[in-house]
Design an enzyme around this catalytic site. Structure first.
Site, PDB file in Angstrom:
ATOM      1  N   SER A 190      29.125  44.555  36.973  1.00 30.90           N
ATOM      2  CA  SER A 190      28.953  43.577  38.041  1.00 30.90           C
ATOM      3  C   SER A 190      29.092  44.243  39.412  1.00 30.90           C
ATOM      4  O   SER A 190      28.296  44.003  40.328  1.00 30.90           O
ATOM      5  CB  SER A 190      29.989  42.460  37.861  1.00 30.90           C
ATOM      6  OG  SER A 190      29.763  41.433  38.792  1.00 30.90           O
ATOM      7  N   TYR A 193      38.486  35.731  32.621  1.00 34.89           N
ATOM      8  CA  TYR A 193      37.115  35.224  32.780  1.00 34.89           C
ATOM      9  C   TYR A 193      36.543  34.804  31.422  1.00 34.89           C
ATOM     10  O   TYR A 193      35.917  33.747  31.289  1.00 34.89           O
ATOM     11  CB  TYR A 193      36.260  36.346  33.395  1.00 34.89           C
ATOM     12  CG  TYR A 193      34.822  35.994  33.678  1.00 34.89           C
ATOM     13  CD1 TYR A 193      34.455  35.433  34.896  1.00 34.89           C
ATOM     14  CD2 TYR A 193      33.816  36.245  32.740  1.00 34.89           C
ATOM     15  CE1 TYR A 193      33.127  35.132  35.165  1.00 34.89           C
ATOM     16  CE2 TYR A 193      32.489  35.950  33.009  1.00 34.89           C
ATOM     17  CZ  TYR A 193      32.153  35.393  34.225  1.00 34.89           C
ATOM     18  OH  TYR A 193      30.839  35.091  34.492  1.00 34.89           O
ATOM     19  N   THR A 230      34.562  33.842  42.683  1.00 34.60           N
ATOM     20  CA  THR A 230      33.748  32.771  43.267  1.00 34.60           C
ATOM     21  C   THR A 230      33.833  31.516  42.400  1.00 34.60           C
ATOM     22  O   THR A 230      33.968  30.398  42.896  1.00 34.60           O
ATOM     23  CB  THR A 230      32.273  33.237  43.365  1.00 34.60           C
ATOM     24  OG1 THR A 230      32.244  34.575  43.856  1.00 34.60           O
ATOM     25  CG2 THR A 230      31.463  32.331  44.256  1.00 34.60           C
ATOM     26  N   LYS A 270      34.718  40.891  41.535  1.00 36.82           N
ATOM     27  CA  LYS A 270      33.767  40.819  40.413  1.00 36.82           C
ATOM     28  C   LYS A 270      34.410  40.376  39.097  1.00 36.82           C
ATOM     29  O   LYS A 270      33.892  40.641  38.013  1.00 36.82           O
ATOM     30  CB  LYS A 270      33.019  42.160  40.201  1.00 36.82           C
ATOM     31  CG  LYS A 270      32.297  42.658  41.409  1.00 36.82           C
ATOM     32  CD  LYS A 270      31.297  41.646  41.915  1.00 36.82           C
ATOM     33  CE  LYS A 270      31.469  41.392  43.377  1.00 36.82           C
ATOM     34  NZ  LYS A 270      30.898  40.127  43.816  1.00 36.82           N
ATOM     35  N   HIS A 304      42.402  39.687  47.439  1.00 39.05           N
ATOM     36  CA  HIS A 304      42.210  40.736  46.428  1.00 39.05           C
ATOM     37  C   HIS A 304      43.383  41.728  46.462  1.00 39.05           C
ATOM     38  O   HIS A 304      43.394  42.696  45.702  1.00 39.05           O
ATOM     39  CB  HIS A 304      40.918  41.521  46.707  1.00 39.05           C
ATOM     40  CG  HIS A 304      39.668  40.710  46.541  1.00 39.05           C
ATOM     41  ND1 HIS A 304      39.390  39.981  45.406  1.00 39.05           N
ATOM     42  CD2 HIS A 304      38.597  40.535  47.361  1.00 39.05           C
ATOM     43  CE1 HIS A 304      38.215  39.383  45.545  1.00 39.05           C
ATOM     44  NE2 HIS A 304      37.720  39.694  46.721  1.00 39.05           N
TER      45      HIS A 304
HETATM   46  P1  A3P Z   1      27.939  39.257  36.897  1.00 38.00           P
HETATM   47  O1  A3P Z   1      27.609  40.267  37.928  1.00 38.00           O
HETATM   48  O2  A3P Z   1      28.413  39.866  35.612  1.00 38.00           O
HETATM   49  O3  A3P Z   1      26.869  38.268  36.668  1.00 38.00           O
HETATM   50  P2  A3P Z   1      33.279  37.571  41.914  1.00 38.00           P
HETATM   51  O4  A3P Z   1      33.088  36.137  42.179  1.00 38.00           O
HETATM   52  O5  A3P Z   1      34.692  37.962  41.616  1.00 38.00           O
HETATM   53  O6  A3P Z   1      32.645  38.418  42.969  1.00 38.00           O
HETATM   54  O7  A3P Z   1      32.515  37.886  40.556  1.00 38.00           O
HETATM   55  C1  A3P Z   1      31.123  37.817  40.467  1.00 38.00           C
HETATM   56  C2  A3P Z   1      30.760  37.672  39.007  1.00 38.00           C
HETATM   57  O8  A3P Z   1      31.042  36.320  38.599  1.00 38.00           O
HETATM   58  C3  A3P Z   1      29.286  37.901  38.767  1.00 38.00           C
HETATM   59  O9  A3P Z   1      29.194  38.403  37.432  1.00 38.00           O
HETATM   60  C4  A3P Z   1      28.744  36.484  38.894  1.00 38.00           C
HETATM   61  O10 A3P Z   1      27.487  36.294  38.293  1.00 38.00           O
HETATM   62  C5  A3P Z   1      29.827  35.711  38.189  1.00 38.00           C
HETATM   63  N1  A3P Z   1      29.856  34.291  38.598  1.00 38.00           N
HETATM   64  C6  A3P Z   1      29.673  33.791  39.846  1.00 38.00           C
HETATM   65  N2  A3P Z   1      29.744  32.450  39.825  1.00 38.00           N
HETATM   66  C7  A3P Z   1      29.976  32.094  38.547  1.00 38.00           C
HETATM   67  C8  A3P Z   1      30.121  30.831  37.889  1.00 38.00           C
HETATM   68  N3  A3P Z   1      30.037  29.706  38.560  1.00 38.00           N
HETATM   69  N4  A3P Z   1      30.347  30.848  36.550  1.00 38.00           N
HETATM   70  C9  A3P Z   1      30.416  32.003  35.862  1.00 38.00           C
HETATM   71  N5  A3P Z   1      30.274  33.232  36.421  1.00 38.00           N
HETATM   72  C10 A3P Z   1      30.056  33.277  37.753  1.00 38.00           C
END
Ligand code: A3P
Length: 323
Positions: A163, A223, A71, A67, A133
């Site tokens: 998140s 981030y 991604t 989170k 991770h």
């Molecule tokens: P939020 O839940 O705050 O919206 P991970 O990829 O580590 O699982 O993290 C997920 C978080 O990254 C989520 O945050 C998601 O919305 C955000 N996220 C996913 N794709 C993204 C992108 N292309 N640009 C910015 N944030 C992104």
């Protein structure tokens, strides 16, 4: 399509059953292993990864606590590293990111493994791009020893908890969000360091210190910085991976095209990301939510925020890490 298997399956299972347990999500909870809390369900895969993964000097690894923007970073790194093969500038309907979830393209090495099986990576050509991770100090020795590169992304833990909470509520919905009484209880455990791959401060510090000691090996990103200047950080990522953008590419807008293709708005709207599941069994759409900096203000009381901020200050500021 047989996977290489080893005879340590029983030994791994016995080891895991002897370790301390804690409450987590995925119903199965957490297990304390090598000073970090691992989702019990994924621990056999973590141990197999540690024992059997052999890094190559040309490998690139995306590392993060869940989170934190994994991604997003996976999609950016994939687009940059393989841009000679998959042109991101034309309205390229064949670009893999338009038909595959980033986690399917950049595999998280410890996920989807069972005890006693090494990851079957025969389908990946050099340079290979993977994710993990696992905390830095628990990475397979060959990753730390080789010249492979690691790109780490972290995020303000306040936003990470928010998140995570939404993710848990979605993926553990059938189990009343993993049996949590509410966000307060979840937050309390997070502050005690009890969450997947945590304590979060140890996870951040492990990669932070490695990036300070070995800046050519570990690139440490936030981030929030990536949100503020995606193009600038994309160029840093490309340089770090050894594939900098040429002047011509910059003139042709390649950087901007990649930023656009990997934006939350674009990825979220793709059919592949609205349906299906990742290798870890999570719905693809659970990886895309709001993607905002500071969303925590909508969820935390002042005293909750103060508590986590004090922990961050106490654990991280001494090492020059602030949010
Ligand atoms: P939020 O839940 O705050 O919206 P991970 O990829 O580590 O699982 O993290 C997920 C978080 O990254 C989520 O945050 C998601 O919305 C955000 N996220 C996913 N794709 C993204 C992108 N292309 N640009 C910015 N944030 C992104």
């Amino acid at each position: 399509n047989s996977k290489p298997s080893y005879d340590d399956q029983q030994e791994i299972e016995e080891l895991i059953s002897s370790l301390p347990k804690g409450k987590g999500w995925h119903s199965s909870g957490l297990t304390l292993y090598q000073n970090f809390w691992c989702h019990s369900k994924f621990l056999p895969g973590v141990i197999s990864f540690q024992r059997h993964f052999l890094a190559r000097d040309s490998d690139v690894l995306i590392a993060s606590k869940p989170k934190s923007g994994t991604t997003w970073l996976k999609s950016l790194a994939f687009s940059v590293l393989y841009r000679a093969q998959f042109n991101p500038t034309e309205a390229n309907a064949n670009h893999p990111l338009l038909s595959s979830n980033p986690h399917a393209l950049v595999r998280t090495l410890e996920l989807g493994q069972s005890a006693g099986h090494a990851p079957d990576l025969s389908g990946f050509a050099d340079p290979r791009l993977f994710g993990t991770h696992v905390p830095y100090d628990s990475l397979p020795y060959s990753i730390r020893r080789s010249r492979c590169k690691v790109i780490y992304i972290c995020r303000n833990p306040l936003d990470v908890v928010v998140s995570l909470w939404h993710f848990v509520a979605q993926v553990d919905a059938g189990d009343r969000a993993g049996g949590w009484s509410g966000m307060e209880e979840y937050f309390d455990n997070f502050c005690k360091g009890m969450d997947g791959y945590g304590p979060f401060w140890d996870h951040l510090l492990g990669y932070w210190k490695a990036s300070q000691e070995r800046p050519k090996k570990v690139l440490f990103l936030k981030y929030e910085d990536l949100k503020e200047d995606t193009a600038g950080n994309l160029k840093r990522i490309a340089e770090f991976m050894g594939v900098p953008f040429s002047d011509e590419e910059e003139r042709n807008g390649v950087v901007e095209e990649i930023v656009k293709m990997c934006s939350l708005g674009s990825l979220k709207e793709l059919e592949v990301n609205k349906t299906g599941r990742s290798i870890a069994g999570f719905e693809n759409n659970s990886y895309f939510r709001k993607g905002e900096v500071g969303d925590w203000v909508n969820y935390f009381s002042l005293s909750m925020a103060e508590r986590l901020k004090n922990i961050m200050e106490e654990k991280l500021s001494h090492f020059g890490l602030t949010f």
